[in-house]
Motif scaffolding. Sequence first.
Motif, short mmCIF file in Angstrom:
data_model
loop_
_atom_site.label_atom_id
_atom_site.label_comp_id
_atom_site.label_asym_id
_atom_site.label_seq_id
_atom_site.Cartn_x
_atom_site.Cartn_y
_atom_site.Cartn_z
N ARG A 255 -8.02 5.60 2.93
CA ARG A 255 -7.23 6.48 3.80
C ARG A 255 -8.18 7.51 4.40
O ARG A 255 -9.00 8.09 3.68
CB ARG A 255 -6.15 7.18 2.99
N PHE B 76 -9.67 15.39 11.93
CA PHE B 76 -9.25 16.50 12.79
C PHE B 76 -10.29 16.69 13.88
O PHE B 76 -11.47 16.85 13.58
CB PHE B 76 -9.14 17.81 11.98
N ASN C 220 -13.78 16.78 11.90
CA ASN C 220 -13.86 16.75 10.45
C ASN C 220 -13.10 15.52 9.94
O ASN C 220 -11.92 15.36 10.24
CB ASN C 220 -13.21 18.03 9.91
N GLU D 280 -1.58 13.98 -3.27
CA GLU D 280 -2.76 14.59 -3.89
C GLU D 280 -3.56 15.43 -2.88
O GLU D 280 -4.02 16.51 -3.19
CB GLU D 280 -3.64 13.49 -4.47
N HIS D 281 -3.76 14.87 -1.70
CA HIS D 281 -4.48 15.59 -0.62
C HIS D 281 -3.66 15.48 0.66
O HIS D 281 -3.85 14.54 1.42
CB HIS D 281 -5.86 14.96 -0.38
N PRO D 282 -2.74 16.43 0.91
CA PRO D 282 -1.91 16.30 2.12
C PRO D 282 -2.74 16.34 3.41
O PRO D 282 -2.40 15.64 4.36
CB PRO D 282 -0.98 17.52 2.03
N LEU D 283 -3.83 17.11 3.42
CA LEU D 283 -4.71 17.23 4.60
C LEU D 283 -3.89 17.43 5.87
O LEU D 283 -4.03 16.69 6.85
CB LEU D 283 -5.61 15.99 4.71
N LYS D 284 -3.02 18.43 5.83
CA LYS D 284 -2.17 18.72 6.98
C LYS D 284 -2.89 19.58 8.01
O LYS D 284 -2.53 19.56 9.18
CB LYS D 284 -0.88 19.43 6.52
N SER D 285 -3.87 20.36 7.56
CA SER D 285 -4.65 21.17 8.50
C SER D 285 -6.12 21.00 8.18
O SER D 285 -6.47 20.60 7.07
CB SER D 285 -4.23 22.63 8.40
N PRO D 286 -7.00 21.28 9.16
CA PRO D 286 -8.43 21.04 8.94
C PRO D 286 -8.95 21.83 7.75
O PRO D 286 -8.55 22.97 7.55
CB PRO D 286 -9.09 21.52 10.23
N PRO D 287 -9.82 21.22 6.94
CA PRO D 287 -10.39 21.95 5.80
C PRO D 287 -11.25 23.11 6.32
O PRO D 287 -11.74 23.04 7.44
CB PRO D 287 -11.24 20.91 5.09
N LEU E 129 0.81 -1.22 0.00
CA LEU E 129 0.00 0.00 0.00
C LEU E 129 0.84 1.27 0.00
O LEU E 129 0.32 2.36 -0.14
CB LEU E 129 -0.90 0.03 1.25
N GLU F 92 -4.43 10.02 11.15
CA GLU F 92 -4.50 9.45 9.80
C GLU F 92 -4.66 7.94 9.95
O GLU F 92 -3.88 7.30 10.65
CB GLU F 92 -3.20 9.79 9.05
N ARG G 273 -18.66 15.59 9.02
CA ARG G 273 -18.42 16.62 10.01
C ARG G 273 -19.38 16.46 11.18
O ARG G 273 -20.56 16.22 10.98
CB ARG G 273 -18.63 17.97 9.34
N THR H 42 0.54 3.71 -3.17
CA THR H 42 -0.79 4.35 -3.33
C THR H 42 -1.04 5.32 -2.18
O THR H 42 -1.66 6.36 -2.38
CB THR H 42 -1.94 3.33 -3.38
N LEU H 43 -0.54 4.98 -1.00
CA LEU H 43 -0.69 5.88 0.15
C LEU H 43 0.07 7.18 -0.10
O LEU H 43 -0.45 8.27 0.13
CB LEU H 43 -0.20 5.19 1.42
N TYR I 253 -14.37 10.72 -2.64
CA TYR I 253 -13.86 11.67 -1.66
C TYR I 253 -15.01 12.00 -0.71
O TYR I 253 -15.99 12.62 -1.11
CB TYR I 253 -13.37 12.91 -2.41
N SER J 258 -7.83 3.53 -7.03
CA SER J 258 -7.80 5.00 -7.10
C SER J 258 -7.24 5.48 -8.43
O SER J 258 -7.39 6.65 -8.77
CB SER J 258 -7.00 5.56 -5.94
N VAL K 201 -8.40 10.91 7.11
CA VAL K 201 -7.72 11.89 7.94
C VAL K 201 -8.77 12.62 8.77
O VAL K 201 -9.75 13.14 8.22
CB VAL K 201 -6.89 12.90 7.11
N ALA L 241 -1.80 9.26 -2.54
CA ALA L 241 -2.96 9.90 -1.90
C ALA L 241 -2.51 11.08 -1.04
O ALA L 241 -3.18 12.12 -1.00
CB ALA L 241 -3.72 8.88 -1.06
N ARG L 242 -1.37 10.92 -0.35
CA ARG L 242 -0.86 11.99 0.50
C ARG L 242 -0.41 13.18 -0.33
O ARG L 242 -0.60 14.33 0.06
CB ARG L 242 0.30 11.48 1.35
N ARG M 180 -4.78 15.48 14.99
CA ARG M 180 -4.89 14.99 13.62
C ARG M 180 -4.58 13.49 13.63
O ARG M 180 -3.54 13.07 14.16
CB ARG M 180 -3.90 15.70 12.71
N LEU N 210 -8.03 4.11 -1.51
CA LEU N 210 -6.67 3.83 -2.02
C LEU N 210 -6.77 2.79 -3.13
O LEU N 210 -6.06 2.85 -4.13
CB LEU N 210 -5.79 3.29 -0.90
#
Lengths: 95, 181
Positions: free
Chosen positions: B79, B83, B92, A75-82, A65, B53, B111, A68-69, B107, B101, B81, A72-73, B51, B98
């Motif tokens: 996957r 928050f 969220n 493409e969408h890092p999602l490091k902070s809340p949307p 995996l 994952e 919430r 692909t993981l 997607y 994909s 994620v 995905a990371r 956060r 995966l």
Amino acid sequence: MASSLSPECTPLKTQYDACFNSWFEGYLEPAVAASSTKNRQEYSKRKAEEEYKACVQKAVKDSGLESTLQQARDEHPLKSPPPPDPSSLEQGKKH
Amino acid sequence: MHIFSQLFQYEHPWSHVVIGMWRKYPNPKCTHVVSVDVIDRSVDPETGIIRTERILGCKQKAPRWVVKLFGGSEDAFVREVCFVDPATQDANITSVNLSLSQFATCYEVVRYTPAGPHRTNFSQTAEVQARTRLWQTAANGLEKWLVQRFEQNAQLGKTAFTDVLRALWEERHGHLQAAAA
């Protein structure tokens, strides 16, 4: 608790989940879970986290995996809340 | 693109819902989720936002044509994620598949926000999108391959029939010449 994708990680995961869940309850509701064993739990959470993390990282690799993981990371890092969704905020205000 | 969305309220305070969130699986009503793994977790020292994952492993029978066409299997991974912001009471959760994909993405955003002290709003939206540009590349490749194959076969067919005609008429001519002699 749900099992891990690799059966060998499941015992470590169960331990880690239990530690996290009790910590989480205290984090959200400090008054409810002001437990005397807090320090000890935090210590064991650390240890449980490291062991479980190492196990699951290997399991992710073994399951093929990793790429692909990574994709995905990227493409969408999602490091902070949307940003908040306006419709859900409005819904919240009504009540 | 296909969009799905729903709104709902749980009759529980927000904190109870987010505590329960980590205990959702295994669930007899969602037997397709077979594994849940935390692959990364951190607490922002400034905001206090947690956060997480995770990778969810699912077992769900795909339609036969999907398996045939895309080589999918019963095992699918997602996957997620998540928050959790205790200060603003906001949770969220974003999930993306995966598995498969490279062909399409689902997607999903969930919430949880408080609706008063004893209730919690749940909102869910999902966008399913086929990767049309990749489809186009695959379709172009298929067309190219089909044309090449057709040209090869047409060439072979032409020479094959030439051989048949030559053999037939040379033989007949041979007989005729032999008879005339």
